[in-house]
Scaffold this motif. Structure first.
Motif, PDB file in Angstrom:
ATOM      1  N   ARG A  86       0.859  -1.086  -0.018  1.00  0.00           N
ATOM      2  CA  ARG A  86       0.063   0.162   0.004  1.00  0.00           C
ATOM      3  C   ARG A  86       0.979   1.402   0.089  1.00  0.00           C
ATOM      4  O   ARG A  86       0.557   2.451  -0.717  1.00  0.00           O
ATOM      5  CB  ARG A  86      -0.803   0.045   1.168  1.00  0.00           C
ATOM      6  N   MET A  87       1.872   1.122   0.694  1.00  0.00           N
ATOM      7  CA  MET A  87       3.049   2.564   0.720  1.00  0.00           C
ATOM      8  C   MET A  87       3.233   2.693  -0.841  1.00  0.00           C
ATOM      9  O   MET A  87       3.559   3.644  -1.010  1.00  0.00           O
ATOM     10  CB  MET A  87       4.081   2.154   1.600  1.00  0.00           C
ATOM     11  N   LEU A  88       3.539   1.622  -1.735  1.00  0.00           N
ATOM     12  CA  LEU A  88       4.268   1.938  -2.766  1.00  0.00           C
ATOM     13  C   LEU A  88       3.084   2.196  -3.768  1.00  0.00           C
ATOM     14  O   LEU A  88       3.489   2.748  -4.953  1.00  0.00           O
ATOM     15  CB  LEU A  88       4.678   0.583  -3.499  1.00  0.00           C
ATOM     16  N   LEU A  89       1.892   2.418  -3.474  1.00  0.00           N
ATOM     17  CA  LEU A  89       0.505   2.748  -4.245  1.00  0.00           C
ATOM     18  C   LEU A  89       0.669   4.377  -4.359  1.00  0.00           C
ATOM     19  O   LEU A  89      -0.163   4.750  -5.234  1.00  0.00           O
ATOM     20  CB  LEU A  89      -0.821   2.274  -3.994  1.00  0.00           C
ATOM     21  N   ALA A  90       1.233   5.109  -3.479  1.00  0.00           N
ATOM     22  CA  ALA A  90       1.119   6.628  -3.389  1.00  0.00           C
ATOM     23  C   ALA A  90       1.634   7.096  -4.828  1.00  0.00           C
ATOM     24  O   ALA A  90       2.700   6.695  -5.393  1.00  0.00           O
ATOM     25  CB  ALA A  90       1.749   6.969  -2.449  1.00  0.00           C
ATOM     26  N   GLU A  91       0.845   8.259  -5.401  1.00  0.00           N
ATOM     27  CA  GLU A  91       1.436   8.738  -6.626  1.00  0.00           C
ATOM     28  C   GLU A  91       2.364   9.775  -6.314  1.00  0.00           C
ATOM     29  O   GLU A  91       1.920  10.883  -6.050  1.00  0.00           O
ATOM     30  CB  GLU A  91       0.106   9.512  -7.217  1.00  0.00           C
ATOM     31  N   ASP A  92       3.619   9.671  -6.221  1.00  0.00           N
ATOM     32  CA  ASP A  92       4.813  10.286  -5.724  1.00  0.00           C
ATOM     33  C   ASP A  92       5.936   9.616  -6.603  1.00  0.00           C
ATOM     34  O   ASP A  92       6.123   8.383  -6.520  1.00  0.00           O
ATOM     35  CB  ASP A  92       4.932  10.334  -4.388  1.00  0.00           C
ATOM     36  N   LEU A  93       6.648  10.525  -7.252  1.00  0.00           N
ATOM     37  CA  LEU A  93       7.921  10.483  -7.959  1.00  0.00           C
ATOM     38  C   LEU A  93       8.967   9.727  -7.000  1.00  0.00           C
ATOM     39  O   LEU A  93       9.412   8.772  -7.476  1.00  0.00           O
ATOM     40  CB  LEU A  93       8.353  11.514  -8.433  1.00  0.00           C
ATOM     41  N   ARG A  94       8.915   9.963  -5.714  1.00  0.00           N
ATOM     42  CA  ARG A  94      10.047   9.345  -4.898  1.00  0.00           C
ATOM     43  C   ARG A  94       9.248   8.262  -3.902  1.00  0.00           C
ATOM     44  O   ARG A  94      10.058   7.968  -2.676  1.00  0.00           O
ATOM     45  CB  ARG A  94      10.513  10.230  -4.108  1.00  0.00           C
ATOM     46  N   ILE A  95       8.142   7.599  -3.890  1.00  0.00           N
ATOM     47  CA  ILE A  95       7.622   6.750  -3.302  1.00  0.00           C
ATOM     48  C   ILE A  95       8.384   5.667  -2.984  1.00  0.00           C
ATOM     49  O   ILE A  95       8.444   5.280  -1.795  1.00  0.00           O
ATOM     50  CB  ILE A  95       6.051   6.442  -3.655  1.00  0.00           C
ATOM     51  N   ALA A  96       8.946   4.940  -3.924  1.00  0.00           N
ATOM     52  CA  ALA A  96       9.958   3.709  -3.730  1.00  0.00           C
ATOM     53  C   ALA A  96      10.881   4.283  -2.946  1.00  0.00           C
ATOM     54  O   ALA A  96      11.505   3.447  -2.135  1.00  0.00           O
ATOM     55  CB  ALA A  96      10.204   3.102  -5.128  1.00  0.00           C
ATOM     56  N   GLU A  97      11.688   5.321  -3.169  1.00  0.00           N
ATOM     57  CA  GLU A  97      12.736   5.660  -2.376  1.00  0.00           C
ATOM     58  C   GLU A  97      12.323   6.010  -0.988  1.00  0.00           C
ATOM     59  O   GLU A  97      13.355   5.669  -0.116  1.00  0.00           O
ATOM     60  CB  GLU A  97      13.165   7.032  -3.131  1.00  0.00           C
TER      61      GLU A  97
END
Length: 662
Positions: free
Chosen positions: A492-503
């Motif tokens: 669920r954390m990785l689903l956020a629409e953010d360029l740096r979300i995986a980082e």
């Protein structure tokens, strides 16, 4: 023959057209007190009022026959603006197309008369010598990083991978705090100051626990927003003494005017708390880079992970890595749930067994994504997100069996009906920390369950068995380390629409994994892919390099820089036209937008545009954007004195915004 001396003053004003030095005549009665660095009060001829400012320098009048307004008064004889701090503020503001006074407003606390009088009467802080045992302790800690102490002494720029483990002893602290504390003590022992910048109060408490026991009281200065106004001002005045100090604080501490700074260290630079939300929005890491260039002090950026920003600097040779003498990494296990367990439980059997075994000897940490009970509700029939019928905000449940309530307006909704399918049943789309605590309490009867999130902050837990359910970033320290760590909701954390979300997710997981005791298992549940593999192999720098390569191909930050431009259509169009003229290297493909931004119904149409540019063109882009901001402010000011209308017509610019979405 020389002309009369004039005072060159920087006004403390938010108006961009006033961001320059103004010349004022010095009346005879103020001649002795009007020295560079003091606070002054000066008249504004156009407004017919007085404003505060800082006397930056004394100079000869360029035109002796030109009449000048006189200084109104010297507010205080204390020279609160050293020349080095002004140059740092000016350079940082110019890089971000902002005002130096906005930087100084963050760096210099408000004047407190009583604290100022106490500082003036007690005299300068005493110079102290380091205890031989403390100096020996610092050297023994730094021996694990060969060459690190020498690199800091030579003013090097270092990307440091901190040891991912808790230190032994009570109160519990991370090994990273021991390492940065040793660097600070080593720098102070050489007769120079050190500045340690951390994201929040939890990190600050760890540094203070390490340093307070090893440094004299007069040598350790805490600079953070959690202190009272008099305490902050007294600490700032202490730093004006020509005596070395160790400064610990949050993002604004990077501007601390300590004497002869030999080290600036930034901990966990990927934390968004180190990004300044106020104009001009200079990140603490960027301010530290500017300061290192100006003063030649050492710069250390440390963390359990590496941001792509630091990876770019390492790749270009501007920073260098100093590896530890021996590699210590947590034991990370990737635990994707089996297909038949997905609906039955959030924990796969391996993670469940690891928690049960670990609870025999000590605490177990469970990291979740969201606080609360049911942070997100959807229609049970069509899965449409449930919205508040009053304001349209998202509905949630704060406790089991409770009525849904709006996360925006707080109203409860008992007779909810789906606007899409007319359904009347709700279900949870996500599980929060409190619901997770309920589930684990039933799964592990008789075990104490502790919830740590924004509403229930916990900073420390004992060695006794307990299940600690914490949201990301709110994990308490455990005495002796956690016996097992379960990282849930990673998908669920990785689903956020953010360029740096995986980082960012890798940073959250790594910081939690670093709290594990030696040999304790760390289970990452339900996640696969490059970020998960980087955690399992503890190769975060390699992941950062790969992520940076992807950004280079896509021309996204930090491979390139971005600027966000917002305002009324004429101002945005004029700004973009001037930018294309001033910086011919800006191609049409580098301008994203402009697009219409959401405004109030009666407000004039506003636009938002993004401009990307290479680092080599940063200075030219910043100058052009700043000139457009000043021009727009002058035009808006000239149309009338309606402040609300002027605010609506203001051109707003943010260089290197944290969110680059249109």
């Amino acid at each position: 023959m020389t002309g009369p001396r004039v005072a060159r003053v920087l006004l403390d004003s938010p108006l961009p057209q006033l961001d320059r030095l103004f010349d004022y005549a010095i009346p005879a009665e103020l001649g002795a007190d009007a020295v560079p660095g003091v606070r002054v009060r000066v008249p504004l001829r156009s407004a017919g009022r007085t404003v505060d400012g800082y006397l930056v320098e004394l100079a000869e009048a360029e035109d002796p026959d030109r009449p000048l307004s006189e200084l109104e008064s010297v507010v205080s004889p204390v020279r609160v603006l050293p020349d080095a701090l002004y140059r740092l503020a000016r350079r940082a503001a110019d890089r971000a197309a902002g005002s130096a006074s906005d930087i100084l407003r963050l760096a210099i606390p408000k004047r407190m008369v009583r604290a100022e009088k106490a500082w003036a009467t007690r005299g300068p802080a005493p110079a102290t010598q380091p205890d031989p045992d403390v100096a020996s302790w610092a050297r023994s800690v730094l021996d694990a990083y060969p060459g690190l102490a020498d690199a800091v002494a030579e003013g090097g720029r270092i990307a440091l991978d901190a040891p991912p483990r808790p230190a032994h002893g009570s109160p519990p602290v991370g090994a990273w705090a021991i390492l940065l504390g040793a660097l600070a003590v080593e720098t102070w022992a050489r007769g120079r100051s050190a500045i340690l910048v951390v994201p929040d109060h939890r990190d600050l408490a760890q540094l203070e626990a390490v340093l307070a026991a090893r440094l004299p009281t007069s040598a350790l200065v805490r600079d953070d927003a959690g202190r009272s106004g008099p305490e902050r001002y007294a600490a700032y005045l202490r730093l004006l003494d020509p005596v070395p100090a160790v400064v610990i604080g949050n993002r604004s501490a990077v501007y601390a005017p300590a004497h002869d700074v030999g080290l600036v260290a930034i901990w966990d630079d990927g934390d968004p708390l180190l990004g300044e939300p106020l104009s001009p929005g200079v990140h603490a890491r960027e301010a530290a880079l500017v300061r290192q260039e100006l003063e030649g002090s050492a710069l250390v950026v440390a963390g359990h992970t590496r941001t792509t920003d630091v990876a770019r600097l390492v790749e270009r040779g501007w920073m260098r890595e100093v590896p530890p003498a021996r590699r210590l990494t947590p034991r990370v296990i990737l635990s994707p749930p089996a297909p038949d367990e997905v609906r039955a439980a959030r924990l796969p059997s391996a993670a469940f067994a690891a928690a049960r075994e670990a609870l025999r000897t000590g605490p177990v940490l469970v990291q979740v994504a969201r606080p609360g009970y049911a942070p997100t509700l959807v229609c049970a029939d069509c899965r449409t997100p449930a919205r508040c019928p009053h304001c349209g905000g998202p509905l949630r449940r704060t406790r089991g069996g409770g009525a849904p309530e709006c996360a925006w307006c707080g109203r409860q909704t008992r007779d909810w009906r789906c606007t899409h399918c007319e359904g009347e049943r709700l279900r949870m789309a996500s599980v929060g920390s409190e619901r997770t605590a309920d589930e684990l309490g039933r799964a592990f009867p008789g075990v104490r369950v502790i919830v740590s999130d924004g509403s229930h902050p916990v900073t420390e837990v004992a060695e006794t068995p307990a299940l600690v359910v914490a949201t990301r970033g709110a994990e308490p320290l455990a005495v002796g380390g956690y016996r097992a760590i379960l990282l849930l909701d990673g998908d669920r954390m990785l689903l956020a629409e953010d360029l740096r979300i995986a980082e960012s997710a890798l940073r959250w997981w790594s910081n939690a994994a670093a709290l594990a005791a030696a040999g304790a298992p760390v289970h990452l549940v339900g996640v696969t892919g490059p970020a998960a593999r980087a955690l399992a192999t503890w190769t975060q720098p390699v992941y950062a390099r790969g992520e940076l390569a992807t950004r280079v191909d896509a021309r996204m930050p930090p491979a390139v820089r971005f600027a966000r431009i917002e305002g009324p259509r004429p101002a945005v169009d004029a700004c973009l036209a001037a930018l294309r003229t001033d910086v011919p290297a800006i191609a049409d493909a580098d301008v994203l937008g402009p697009v219409v931004r959401r405004t109030e119904p009666d407000a004039p149409e506003g636009l938002r545009a993004l401009v990307r540019f290479d680092y080599a063109h940063g200075a030219a882009v910043a100058r052009s954007l700043r000139a457009s901001v000043v021009s727009a402010a002058v035009r808006a000011r000239g149309r009338g004195r309606d402040r609300a209308a002027a605010a609506r017509n203001t051109l707003r610019v943010r260089v290197d915004p944290p969110d680059v979405e249109l």
